[in-house]
Write an enzyme that holds these catalytic residues in place. Structure first.
Site, short mmCIF file in Angstrom:
data_model
loop_
_atom_site.label_atom_id
_atom_site.label_comp_id
_atom_site.label_asym_id
_atom_site.label_seq_id
_atom_site.Cartn_x
_atom_site.Cartn_y
_atom_site.Cartn_z
N THR A 196 1.03 -1.11 0.40
CA THR A 196 -0.20 -0.16 0.20
C THR A 196 1.06 1.08 0.18
OG1 THR A 196 -1.23 -1.46 1.85
CG2 THR A 196 -2.25 0.76 0.97
N GLU A 230 8.81 10.29 9.87
CA GLU A 230 7.49 9.98 9.60
C GLU A 230 6.47 9.89 9.36
OE1 GLU A 230 7.28 14.66 9.77
OE2 GLU A 230 5.31 12.85 11.08
N LYS A 283 3.62 4.40 19.04
CA LYS A 283 3.65 5.73 18.44
C LYS A 283 3.90 6.03 19.42
CE LYS A 283 0.23 4.45 14.51
NZ LYS A 283 -1.02 4.04 13.72
#
EC number: 1.1.1.3
Lengths: 430, 430
Positions: free
Chosen positions: A14, A130, A206
């Protein structure tokens, strides 16, 4: 000066195919911005017989990762293959070979980020990541650059789109958890095995990455308190609404002189809080800085093109650094010692929902337990329970320590059964 | 390699003193991040007898701007004096002398930004201006770096805290415009002369800066359609609410193959739009990128420390570039020719509120005017007017061009008086 920058792309799923598409579509802009050609020269695929992206030269594909890692003509390695072991090895090898690395891999960065960033520093190479957190939101760059001059004291994030989508559907459309999860799966927001999302592990990883950066310290995955969606019981969302809160899966991270605390859990979030109106699959990160006050970044947390946009931004940054010959100059190192707060100095308000026998004296027994632990109460409410002879009691506490909260829950067990309990963030209480 | 970076600070008002405080407080962090000392060596003040900031050496103050501009030992000039002529000259002189420049001056950047950035480019100097738009929000850096790999197709911003504060008070507390403005003044959100805020000029200047950057083209202040708060009539906010909208002063900027359109005006914004819940003095910028989709940055738009934080972020960026000897390498130049869309290709839905004589046939006369101009209607509603024998009519159009909107308004004048009219953004219509 170089007139071409060569990229090796590890993975064409993806995100990888999104990266290839964006680089292709923006070739002219990129050439203008950088003054050089940026080209994908090698692409790692799992199966060489599967159909390829037609925009790429058919000769770039290989199933042999070492053919890419050993290719000294490549300047930048873009790791979007996912997974742990092989991806970590690839990043390491690439850095050791003096290549710039861009990765979207939160698992590797949460687990090995400190070591890999240290290696990048030693090798004077860029290691940009990022896209590893909140796909389309430039949160890493904001924490590194934009708020470089501010001390961040807390950070709250809706960083998992799957659980946010599920909770939004449950709240707004009164959907059951199962039905909302099924819809998330159908729309491609949830994986076939959604456990990493719904159990909070994805968000915890995260938060490790964000907290390390925000507080300039090491944070380990075991430092994160994690509670998943399975903690949420029937009726809890309505109760949140009644008190002026919205149930959200929130990653939070705070720092003060006692150390840091990091948690991922469903919480009662005041409706007036900017994060409370972040709905569906969107992500957002709310930052509290000493000087700047509150800021929030909002955007898509996943998806092929949003995530690929972040990857390409990192590629452009690495290209600029290559052209200026200043790679590896970002300051990443953990400046501060890792100090995790004990339970006794983590303060919050709590919501406790209890099931008790509906008999005289039960309330006084329960409130005595709160008193015993010095946990002061803001309000107590009684609701009829589903079963006759029983009652539901809701206690909202003032600020208490997590230790007090746990001690109270522990002692309540003799007299009541605890249906659910949540931390409260923000102001409202109806 | 340098071991000290010297700063000349032009202005010691709200922002200037914030900059001095942050640099002082973060001296250690900065030294760690940069490896050098960053020191304020000269400060321009208006009146040398006024009390000084005690954290600064008493010898740094001067009332002579040229003493600072001609000082060859200064590396970075920080312009936070405000105003136009002298500030512009200072930036120019500093760049010509090869100094790096950081400014918070939106007036100068909106008016002379293109020339100054060109000069900086020629001089290979940095000219950073993060603080000129939306004080504490790193929007300039996000447009430049974070979304470097994406094509931005539209941008909407609440970029004036004063008007947003006033509209929030009017909506949430049912306050009159006058009372809300008085409260904004009392809290320091509005200037003694609030006209630049309430008339939309302040926001228009910020939209010039953001649009130039987002679309990589020149945009002039005269290109911006500006309508101020005085357009808002009694009852308009309630009407917005009734239809599922919130009245907001919004700067918007769109680009397609026909060119760009930039406007600042009070609009009907769908309640579900992320900007609709940005309240009080907060600012936010919503960006729509081809690849990334929707993202939003939210935070304080003004204030001493938030704005100073952005200035200091710019100072740090200039310091890094100085140490790496790569100043002036950011790409600022306008790549695309400036093409402003004609009224006939600016499409939107519109709200028209009319006062008419309550007589047979008036509605058919009015709808005939819409038909004549091919403006298709979504709904028409009639309300009783304050005066007997009159009626208020509300027309909501489908997407029409601004030219159609203006033609209709023009022709309506014979039959009805136009109380107010607004552009509609977002989805809802109740």
């Amino acid at each position: 000066m170089k007139n071409e920058i060569s990229i090796g792309l590890l993975g064409l799923g993806t995100v990888g195919s999104g990266v290839a598409k964006i680089l292709q579509q923006h070739q002219q802009d990129l050439h203008h911005k950088l003054g050089v050609q940026v080209s994908i020269k090698k692409v790692l695929v799992r199966n060489n017989n599967k159909e390829r992206l037609s925009i790429l030269d058919p000769n770039v594909f290989t199933t042999d990762i070492d053919e890419i890692l050993n290719d000294s003509s490549l300047d930048i390695i873009v790791e979007v293959m996912g997974g742990m072991g092989e991806a970590k090895r690839a990043i390491e090898e690439a850095l050791k070979a003096g290549k710039q690395v861009v990765t979207a891999n939160k698992d590797v960065m949460a687990e090995y980020g400190h070591d890999l960033l240290k290696l990048a520093d030693e090798q004077k190479c860029d290691l940009f990541y990022e896209a590893s957190v909140a796909g389309g939101i430039p949160i890493i760059r904001t924490l590194e650059d934009g708020l470089a001059s501010d001390r961040i004291s807390s950070l709250m994030g809706i960083v998992n789109g799957t659980t946010n989508f599920i909770l939004t559907k449950m709240k707004k459309e009164n959907m059951s958890y199962e039905k909302a999860l099924a819809e998330a799966t159908k729309l491609g927001y949830a994986e076939a095995d959604p456990s990493a999302d719904v159990d909070g592990l994805d968000a915890a990883r995260k938060m490790v990455i964000l907290s390390s950066l925000a507080f300039s310290t090491e944070v380990h995955i075991d430092d994160v308190l994690v509670r998943g969606m399975s903690e949420i019981q029937d009726g809890d969302l309505e109760m949140a609404n009644n008190f002026g809160y919205t149930m959200k899966m929130v990653g939070s991270s705070k720092k003060d002189e006692d150390g840091i605390e990091v948690a991922v859990e469903p919480i009662f979030l005041a409706n007036s809080h900017p994060l409370a109106s972040v709905n569906n699959e969107f992500n957002a990160v709310y930052i509290y800085g000493d000087a700047v006050g509150e800021t929030m970044l909002y955007g898509p947390g996943a998806g092929s093109l949003p995530t690929a946009t972040s990857v390409v931004s990192d590629i452009i940054a690495a290209c600029r650094n290559l052209l200026l010959e200043v790679n590896g100059k970002r300051v990443h190192s953990a400046q501060h010692e890792r100090v995790i707060k004990p339970e006794s100095s983590r303060f919050a308000k709590y919501f406790h929902r209890l099931l008790v026998k509906d008999e005289v004296g039960v309330l006084s027994k329960l409130t005595a337990i709160y008193s015993k632990h010095g946990a002061s109460l803001q309000s107590v409410m009684q609701h009829p329970a589903a079963q006759e002879g029983q009652a539901e009691l809701v206690f909202l506490t003032h600020q208490i320590s997590r230790q007090q909260h746990l001690d109270v829950l522990n002692d309540l067990a003799g007299t009541a059964s605890v249906i659910s309990h949540y931390r409260i963030e923000g102001e409202e209480t109806a």
